[in-house]
Design a protein around this motif. Structure first.
Motif, PDB file in Angstrom:
ATOM      1  N   TYR A 115      -4.638 -13.306 -43.537  1.00  0.00           N
ATOM      2  CA  TYR A 115      -3.500 -13.429 -44.453  1.00  0.00           C
ATOM      3  C   TYR A 115      -2.443 -12.339 -44.285  1.00  0.00           C
ATOM      4  O   TYR A 115      -1.420 -12.362 -44.962  1.00  0.00           O
ATOM      5  CB  TYR A 115      -3.984 -13.426 -45.905  1.00  0.00           C
ATOM      6  N   GLY A 116      -2.683 -11.390 -43.396  1.00  0.00           N
ATOM      7  CA  GLY A 116      -1.767 -10.265 -43.252  1.00  0.00           C
ATOM      8  C   GLY A 116      -0.429 -10.633 -42.635  1.00  0.00           C
ATOM      9  O   GLY A 116      -0.337 -11.516 -41.777  1.00  0.00           O
ATOM     10  N   TRP A 117       0.596  -9.957 -43.093  1.00  0.00           N
ATOM     11  CA  TRP A 117       1.969 -10.118 -42.593  1.00  0.00           C
ATOM     12  C   TRP A 117       2.472  -8.721 -42.251  1.00  0.00           C
ATOM     13  O   TRP A 117       2.699  -7.909 -43.141  1.00  0.00           O
ATOM     14  CB  TRP A 117       2.828 -10.774 -43.680  1.00  0.00           C
ATOM     15  N   PHE A 118       2.628  -8.460 -40.946  1.00  0.00           N
ATOM     16  CA  PHE A 118       2.993  -7.127 -40.492  1.00  0.00           C
ATOM     17  C   PHE A 118       4.051  -7.177 -39.393  1.00  0.00           C
ATOM     18  O   PHE A 118       3.807  -6.782 -38.253  1.00  0.00           O
ATOM     19  CB  PHE A 118       1.747  -6.370 -40.008  1.00  0.00           C
ATOM     20  N   PRO A 119       5.246  -7.671 -39.716  1.00  0.00           N
ATOM     21  CA  PRO A 119       6.296  -7.729 -38.694  1.00  0.00           C
ATOM     22  C   PRO A 119       6.775  -6.321 -38.320  1.00  0.00           C
ATOM     23  O   PRO A 119       6.647  -5.376 -39.098  1.00  0.00           O
ATOM     24  CB  PRO A 119       7.414  -8.520 -39.385  1.00  0.00           C
ATOM     25  N   ARG A 120       7.315  -6.208 -37.137  1.00  0.00           N
ATOM     26  CA  ARG A 120       7.857  -4.929 -36.672  1.00  0.00           C
ATOM     27  C   ARG A 120       9.070  -4.522 -37.507  1.00  0.00           C
ATOM     28  O   ARG A 120       9.257  -3.351 -37.805  1.00  0.00           O
ATOM     29  CB  ARG A 120       8.222  -5.047 -35.196  1.00  0.00           C
ATOM     30  N   VAL A 121       9.889  -5.508 -37.864  1.00  0.00           N
ATOM     31  CA  VAL A 121      11.055  -5.290 -38.721  1.00  0.00           C
ATOM     32  C   VAL A 121      11.153  -6.447 -39.703  1.00  0.00           C
ATOM     33  O   VAL A 121      10.537  -7.498 -39.496  1.00  0.00           O
ATOM     34  CB  VAL A 121      12.381  -5.168 -37.915  1.00  0.00           C
ATOM     35  N   LEU A 122      11.926  -6.256 -40.750  1.00  0.00           N
ATOM     36  CA  LEU A 122      12.122  -7.339 -41.718  1.00  0.00           C
ATOM     37  C   LEU A 122      12.865  -8.505 -41.071  1.00  0.00           C
ATOM     38  O   LEU A 122      13.788  -8.294 -40.280  1.00  0.00           O
ATOM     39  CB  LEU A 122      12.922  -6.833 -42.916  1.00  0.00           C
ATOM     40  N   PRO A 123      12.488  -9.726 -41.399  1.00  0.00           N
ATOM     41  CA  PRO A 123      13.196 -10.879 -40.841  1.00  0.00           C
ATOM     42  C   PRO A 123      14.704 -10.828 -41.076  1.00  0.00           C
ATOM     43  O   PRO A 123      15.477 -11.231 -40.204  1.00  0.00           O
ATOM     44  CB  PRO A 123      12.560 -12.073 -41.566  1.00  0.00           C
ATOM     45  N   SER A 124      15.138 -10.306 -42.208  1.00  0.00           N
ATOM     46  CA  SER A 124      16.572 -10.231 -42.501  1.00  0.00           C
ATOM     47  C   SER A 124      17.313  -9.262 -41.594  1.00  0.00           C
ATOM     48  O   SER A 124      18.537  -9.315 -41.490  1.00  0.00           O
ATOM     49  CB  SER A 124      16.795  -9.822 -43.961  1.00  0.00           C
ATOM     50  N   ALA A 125      16.576  -8.388 -40.901  1.00  0.00           N
ATOM     51  CA  ALA A 125      17.196  -7.396 -40.024  1.00  0.00           C
ATOM     52  C   ALA A 125      17.151  -7.804 -38.552  1.00  0.00           C
ATOM     53  O   ALA A 125      17.546  -7.041 -37.683  1.00  0.00           O
ATOM     54  CB  ALA A 125      16.501  -6.049 -40.195  1.00  0.00           C
ATOM     55  N   VAL A 126      16.674  -9.012 -38.283  1.00  0.00           N
ATOM     56  CA  VAL A 126      16.481  -9.459 -36.907  1.00  0.00           C
ATOM     57  C   VAL A 126      17.507 -10.512 -36.535  1.00  0.00           C
ATOM     58  O   VAL A 126      17.764 -11.437 -37.293  1.00  0.00           O
ATOM     59  CB  VAL A 126      15.062 -10.061 -36.753  1.00  0.00           C
ATOM     60  N   ASP A 127      18.050 -10.363 -35.325  1.00  0.00           N
ATOM     61  CA  ASP A 127      18.875 -11.436 -34.776  1.00  0.00           C
ATOM     62  C   ASP A 127      17.951 -12.572 -34.394  1.00  0.00           C
ATOM     63  O   ASP A 127      16.782 -12.358 -34.073  1.00  0.00           O
ATOM     64  CB  ASP A 127      19.629 -10.958 -33.532  1.00  0.00           C
ATOM     65  N   GLU A 128      18.461 -13.782 -34.361  1.00  0.00           N
ATOM     66  CA  GLU A 128      17.626 -14.940 -34.057  1.00  0.00           C
ATOM     67  C   GLU A 128      16.960 -14.833 -32.694  1.00  0.00           C
ATOM     68  O   GLU A 128      15.887 -15.377 -32.482  1.00  0.00           O
ATOM     69  CB  GLU A 128      18.453 -16.226 -34.127  1.00  0.00           C
ATOM     70  N   ASP A 129      17.568 -14.132 -31.745  1.00  0.00           N
ATOM     71  CA  ASP A 129      17.016 -14.013 -30.400  1.00  0.00           C
ATOM     72  C   ASP A 129      15.962 -12.920 -30.292  1.00  0.00           C
ATOM     73  O   ASP A 129      15.243 -12.836 -29.303  1.00  0.00           O
ATOM     74  CB  ASP A 129      18.126 -13.736 -29.389  1.00  0.00           C
ATOM     75  N   ASP A 130      15.852 -12.041 -31.302  1.00  0.00           N
ATOM     76  CA  ASP A 130      14.889 -10.953 -31.267  1.00  0.00           C
ATOM     77  C   ASP A 130      13.504 -11.432 -31.673  1.00  0.00           C
ATOM     78  O   ASP A 130      13.349 -12.374 -32.442  1.00  0.00           O
ATOM     79  CB  ASP A 130      15.292  -9.813 -32.227  1.00  0.00           C
TER      80      ASP A 130
END
Length: 135
Positions: A115-130
């Motif tokens: 169930y863990g969610w551990f993105p490198r950065v917040l989705p709102s801070a990512v360009d669609e290509d990243d």
């Protein structure tokens, strides 16, 4: 007592980050702290969530910030200041389909591998290509 501009900005960042945790997922206080740029402040993330307004008219409140999705880094639902607080959080997590188990010492746990969610950065801070996945 009024919050300083720095404290207000931190509360806002924490609440906004927590709003990005997907339904049915959890993350840790420390990971939220890292995502908002203050990896040394996981306890302050807990303080922010403890002081989350219950007023539905507040910009960030108990209803639009999924506070229940933040647990400790060991997958344990942290004890709350009120005796039934961890049970309330577990109930909210179970309502999202998250399995909450009771450990040998009575602690409530969530399997972070599932169930863990551990993105490198917040989705709102990512360009669609990243790629925002943890590496």
């Amino acid at each position: 007592m009024a919050r300083s501009n720095e404290a207000e900005a931190f509360f806002y960042a924490v609440y906004s980050a927590v709003q990005e945790i997907p339904y049915g997922k959890v993350t840790s206080y420390g990971h939220i702290a890292k995502l908002v740029g203050f990896p040394e402040r996981p306890r302050q993330v807990g303080v922010c969530l403890k002081h989350l307004p219950i007023d539905p008219q507040a910009r960030h409140n108990n209803y639009n910030v999924p506070w229940q999705r933040v647990i400790n880094s060991k997958g344990v639902v942290s004890p709350r200041s009120q005796p039934s607080g961890s049970q309330i959080q577990a109930t909210a997590l179970r309502a999202e389909g998250i399995s909450v188990q009771t450990g040998a010492l009575g602690e409530l746990t969530v399997d972070l591998a599932e169930y863990g969610w551990f993105p490198r950065v917040l989705p709102s801070a990512v360009d669609e290509d990243d790629d925002m996945s943890e590496q």
